[in-house]
Design a protein around this motif. Structure first.
Motif, PDB file in Angstrom:
ATOM      1  N   ASP A  29     -22.621  93.779 -50.743  1.00  0.00           N
ATOM      2  CA  ASP A  29     -21.803  94.280 -51.824  1.00  0.00           C
ATOM      3  C   ASP A  29     -20.868  95.033 -52.441  1.00  0.00           C
ATOM      4  OD1 ASP A  29     -23.736  93.234 -54.326  1.00  0.00           O
ATOM      5  OD2 ASP A  29     -25.089  95.090 -54.210  1.00  0.00           O
ATOM      6  N   ARG A  30     -20.533  95.509 -51.728  1.00  0.00           N
ATOM      7  CA  ARG A  30     -19.555  96.493 -51.579  1.00  0.00           C
ATOM      8  C   ARG A  30     -17.902  95.661 -51.476  1.00  0.00           C
ATOM      9  NH1 ARG A  30     -17.805 101.644 -50.405  1.00  0.00           N
ATOM     10  NH2 ARG A  30     -20.427 102.922 -50.296  1.00  0.00           N
ATOM     11  N   PHE A  31     -18.201  94.854 -50.261  1.00  0.00           N
ATOM     12  CA  PHE A  31     -17.125  94.261 -50.045  1.00  0.00           C
ATOM     13  C   PHE A  31     -17.006  93.075 -51.275  1.00  0.00           C
ATOM     14  CE2 PHE A  31     -15.737  89.771 -48.849  1.00  0.00           C
ATOM     15  CZ  PHE A  31     -14.603  89.613 -47.847  1.00  0.00           C
ATOM     16  N   LEU A  32     -17.749  92.295 -51.553  1.00  0.00           N
ATOM     17  CA  LEU A  32     -17.633  90.937 -52.609  1.00  0.00           C
ATOM     18  C   LEU A  32     -17.590  92.546 -54.640  1.00  0.00           C
ATOM     19  CD1 LEU A  32     -17.621  88.350 -54.128  1.00  0.00           C
ATOM     20  CD2 LEU A  32     -20.612  88.948 -54.384  1.00  0.00           C
ATOM     21  N   LEU A  33     -18.040  92.762 -54.425  1.00  0.00           N
ATOM     22  CA  LEU A  33     -17.514  94.164 -55.918  1.00  0.00           C
ATOM     23  C   LEU A  33     -16.143  94.693 -55.597  1.00  0.00           C
ATOM     24  CD1 LEU A  33     -20.793  95.844 -56.953  1.00  0.00           C
ATOM     25  CD2 LEU A  33     -20.123  93.602 -56.952  1.00  0.00           C
ATOM     26  N   ALA A  34     -15.787  94.937 -54.856  1.00  0.00           N
ATOM     27  CA  ALA A  34     -14.132  95.311 -54.275  1.00  0.00           C
ATOM     28  C   ALA A  34     -13.643  94.481 -54.540  1.00  0.00           C
ATOM     29  CB  ALA A  34     -14.236  96.130 -53.019  1.00  0.00           C
ATOM     30  N   ARG A  35     -13.501  93.144 -53.651  1.00  0.00           N
ATOM     31  CA  ARG A  35     -12.724  91.544 -53.704  1.00  0.00           C
ATOM     32  C   ARG A  35     -12.862  91.402 -55.588  1.00  0.00           C
ATOM     33  NH1 ARG A  35     -12.483  94.657 -50.187  1.00  0.00           N
ATOM     34  NH2 ARG A  35     -11.841  93.770 -48.038  1.00  0.00           N
ATOM     35  N   ALA A  36     -14.148  91.065 -55.965  1.00  0.00           N
ATOM     36  CA  ALA A  36     -13.538  90.875 -57.355  1.00  0.00           C
ATOM     37  C   ALA A  36     -13.091  91.685 -58.185  1.00  0.00           C
ATOM     38  CB  ALA A  36     -15.490  90.627 -57.741  1.00  0.00           C
ATOM     39  N   LEU A  37     -12.659  93.139 -57.867  1.00  0.00           N
ATOM     40  CA  LEU A  37     -12.130  94.220 -58.960  1.00  0.00           C
ATOM     41  C   LEU A  37     -11.053  93.740 -58.667  1.00  0.00           C
ATOM     42  CD1 LEU A  37     -15.259  96.722 -58.884  1.00  0.00           C
ATOM     43  CD2 LEU A  37     -13.967  95.594 -61.070  1.00  0.00           C
ATOM     44  N   ALA A  38     -10.347  93.934 -57.410  1.00  0.00           N
ATOM     45  CA  ALA A  38      -9.197  93.324 -57.433  1.00  0.00           C
ATOM     46  C   ALA A  38      -8.754  92.194 -57.984  1.00  0.00           C
ATOM     47  CB  ALA A  38      -8.935  93.340 -55.541  1.00  0.00           C
ATOM     48  N   TYR A  39      -9.347  91.221 -57.816  1.00  0.00           N
ATOM     49  CA  TYR A  39      -8.530  89.910 -58.512  1.00  0.00           C
ATOM     50  C   TYR A  39      -8.532  89.933 -59.784  1.00  0.00           C
ATOM     51  CZ  TYR A  39      -8.910  85.032 -59.537  1.00  0.00           C
ATOM     52  OH  TYR A  39      -8.701  83.778 -60.452  1.00  0.00           O
ATOM     53  N   THR A  40      -9.719  90.907 -60.460  1.00  0.00           N
ATOM     54  CA  THR A  40      -9.444  91.236 -61.543  1.00  0.00           C
ATOM     55  C   THR A  40      -8.778  91.855 -61.970  1.00  0.00           C
ATOM     56  OG1 THR A  40     -11.448  92.476 -61.740  1.00  0.00           O
ATOM     57  CG2 THR A  40     -12.064  89.402 -62.387  1.00  0.00           C
ATOM     58  N   GLY A  41      -7.734  92.907 -61.334  1.00  0.00           N
ATOM     59  CA  GLY A  41      -6.945  93.696 -62.005  1.00  0.00           C
ATOM     60  C   GLY A  41      -7.882  95.140 -62.345  1.00  0.00           C
TER      61      GLY A  41
END
Length: 81
Positions: A29-41
């Protein structure tokens, strides 16, 4: 992440281990959520839609993981005043 997750699991595979599923799920979750938020600015609305979860669920997961959204996703520093 593949090698990090594998290393994380290998370190915890021992006879006295408990809650390995919950710990591994938290790391993912920590990895995925951080990457999704980075992707969406940093847009929680867009990240939640991308992940297929409600924005409130995303917010709860971020809080549970000790993450906050600023210009980037950061771990909360427990030493901050």
């Amino acid at each position: 992440m593949d090698l990090e997750l594998e290393s994380f699991i290998r370190q915890r595979l021992r006879p006295d281990a408990r809650d390995l599923y919950a710990e591994a799920h938290g790391q993912l979750d920590r990895f995925l959520l951080a990457r999704a938020l980075a992707y969406t600015g940093g847009s929680q609305h867009r990240a939640a839609r991308l992940l297929g979860i409600a924005r409130q669920t995303l917010r709860l997961k971020l809080r549970d993981l000790g993450l906050r959204v600023t210009q980037a996703v950061e771990a909360e520093d427990e030493n901050e005043p």
